[in-house]
Design a protein around this motif. Structure first.
Motif, mmCIF file in Angstrom:
data_model
loop_
_atom_site.group_PDB
_atom_site.id
_atom_site.type_symbol
_atom_site.label_atom_id
_atom_site.label_comp_id
_atom_site.label_asym_id
_atom_site.label_seq_id
_atom_site.Cartn_x
_atom_site.Cartn_y
_atom_site.Cartn_z
ATOM 1 N N ALA A 117 0.836 -1.205 0.000
ATOM 2 C CA ALA A 117 0.000 0.000 0.000
ATOM 3 C C ALA A 117 0.872 1.258 0.000
ATOM 4 N N ILE A 118 1.926 1.244 0.800
ATOM 5 C CA ILE A 118 2.805 2.413 0.848
ATOM 6 C C ILE A 118 3.580 2.562 -0.464
ATOM 7 N N TYR A 119 4.074 1.457 -1.035
ATOM 8 C CA TYR A 119 4.753 1.540 -2.336
ATOM 9 C C TYR A 119 3.812 2.135 -3.377
ATOM 10 N N ASN A 120 2.569 1.654 -3.394
ATOM 11 C CA ASN A 120 1.596 2.145 -4.376
ATOM 12 C C ASN A 120 1.335 3.633 -4.191
ATOM 13 N N TYR A 121 1.172 4.063 -2.961
ATOM 14 C CA TYR A 121 0.950 5.492 -2.712
ATOM 15 C C TYR A 121 2.156 6.305 -3.182
ATOM 16 N N LEU A 122 3.341 5.899 -2.750
ATOM 17 C CA LEU A 122 4.544 6.662 -3.098
ATOM 18 C C LEU A 122 4.793 6.667 -4.607
ATOM 19 N N ALA A 123 4.463 5.573 -5.273
ATOM 20 C CA ALA A 123 4.645 5.519 -6.732
ATOM 21 C C ALA A 123 3.792 6.569 -7.435
ATOM 22 N N THR A 124 2.650 6.917 -6.852
ATOM 23 C CA THR A 124 1.810 7.956 -7.463
ATOM 24 C C THR A 124 2.385 9.342 -7.242
ATOM 25 N N LYS A 125 3.352 9.466 -6.353
ATOM 26 C CA LYS A 125 3.947 10.770 -6.024
ATOM 27 C C LYS A 125 5.320 10.975 -6.667
ATOM 28 N N ILE A 126 5.734 10.041 -7.501
ATOM 29 C CA ILE A 126 7.022 10.172 -8.182
ATOM 30 C C ILE A 126 6.815 10.968 -9.467
ATOM 31 N N GLN A 127 7.642 11.987 -9.637
ATOM 32 C CA GLN A 127 7.575 12.796 -10.848
ATOM 33 C C GLN A 127 8.966 12.978 -11.437
ATOM 34 N N VAL A 128 9.008 13.073 -12.745
ATOM 35 C CA VAL A 128 10.263 13.360 -13.439
ATOM 36 C C VAL A 128 10.563 14.841 -13.244
ATOM 37 N N SER A 129 11.758 15.152 -12.759
ATOM 38 C CA SER A 129 12.117 16.553 -12.535
ATOM 39 C C SER A 129 13.061 17.089 -13.606
ATOM 40 N N ASP A 130 13.856 16.222 -14.226
ATOM 41 C CA ASP A 130 14.772 16.650 -15.287
ATOM 42 C C ASP A 130 15.008 15.502 -16.259
ATOM 43 N N THR A 131 15.247 15.841 -17.519
ATOM 44 C CA THR A 131 15.646 14.837 -18.513
ATOM 45 C C THR A 131 16.768 15.408 -19.363
ATOM 46 N N TYR A 132 17.588 14.517 -19.840
ATOM 47 C CA TYR A 132 18.671 14.879 -20.758
ATOM 48 C C TYR A 132 18.840 13.730 -21.735
ATOM 49 N N THR A 133 18.971 14.054 -23.006
ATOM 50 C CA THR A 133 19.254 13.021 -24.008
ATOM 51 C C THR A 133 20.397 13.484 -24.887
ATOM 52 N N ASN A 134 21.182 12.513 -25.338
ATOM 53 C CA ASN A 134 22.262 12.767 -26.277
ATOM 54 C C ASN A 134 22.162 11.689 -27.346
ATOM 55 N N LEU A 135 21.625 12.057 -28.500
ATOM 56 C CA LEU A 135 21.414 11.081 -29.571
ATOM 57 C C LEU A 135 22.725 10.561 -30.148
ATOM 58 N N LYS A 136 23.766 11.375 -30.158
ATOM 59 C CA LYS A 136 25.062 10.939 -30.695
ATOM 60 C C LYS A 136 25.636 9.794 -29.841
ATOM 61 N N SER A 137 25.575 9.948 -28.530
ATOM 62 C CA SER A 137 26.061 8.896 -27.616
ATOM 63 C C SER A 137 24.980 7.879 -27.299
ATOM 64 N N GLU A 138 23.758 8.138 -27.753
ATOM 65 C CA GLU A 138 22.605 7.270 -27.508
ATOM 66 C C GLU A 138 22.347 7.048 -26.024
ATOM 67 N N VAL A 139 22.333 8.153 -25.256
ATOM 68 C CA VAL A 139 22.145 8.073 -23.806
ATOM 69 C C VAL A 139 20.991 8.979 -23.387
#
Length: 188
Positions: A117-139
């Motif tokens: 129950a706690i895992y499920n609750y906390l999973a609903t509160k996870i948000q992406v705060s930053d993203t970075y992609t590099n297509l040349k390095s494929e990362v």
């Protein structure tokens, strides 16, 4: 045993997307710890990509980008970060499980249900705060964190999700959650 079952279940849930795309993913994996050695390849990356998490319950995930599709890479990196964070939550639960069972004379199944129950609750509160992609390095690199977590909501979630918990047990769990999550989880 409990730890193994939870980790297997979580791996199954989070890898279902990965397995369906297995044929287009690279065989070699990449870890967050590998990023520091890739500074020259990822020279356009923001500083946070190479730094350790600054706040509690913030995790990073990294993945190779399959078939030049950065969105698949971001999705895989996000899943990797969520899995890391859920392992952290699981370690907290293990720490208190035995004490809770002894103090309140509850079964292992009840404590397992509380954990889920706690895992499920906390999973609903996870948000992406930053993203970075590099297509040349494929990362692809993603940073996630807990946002909007509230102790009162955890208490309500437990009441609704786990049968036969009394107010003393819920108060104990809330006290432990407040101690462990601190400022990341507000009281109200």
């Amino acid at each position: 045993m409990f730890k193994r079952m939870v980790l297997i279940a979580l791996l199954g849930v989070f890898s279902s997307v990965s397995l369906s795309a297995k044929s287009i993913l690279r065989d070699d994996g990449i870890l967050v710890s590998d990023l520091k050695s890739m500074k020259s390849e990822l020279s356009d990356a923001p500083a946070w990509v190479f730094e350790d998490a600054k706040i509690p319950y913030e995790e990073m995930g990294v993945a190779y980008i399959p078939v030049s599709n950065k969105y698949l890479g971001i999705e895989q990196a996000t899943l990797n970060a969520k899995l890391s964070l859920i392992v952290v939550f699981h370690e907290i639960m293990i720490k208190y499980k035995k004490r809770f069972m002894e103090q309140f004379h509850e079964s292992e199944q009840t404590t397992t249900n509380i954990s889920y129950a706690i895992y499920n609750y906390l999973a609903t509160k996870i948000q992406v705060s930053d993203t970075y992609t590099n297509l040349k390095s494929e990362v692809a690199v993603v940073k996630i964190k807990l946002v909007g977590c509230q102790i009162e909501q955890i208490k309500r979630y437990l009441k609704a999700s786990v049968e036969n918990l009394n107010d003393n047990e819920i108060a104990y769990i809330a006290k432990v959650a407040q101690k462990e999550f601190g400022s990341v989880c507000a009281l109200r």
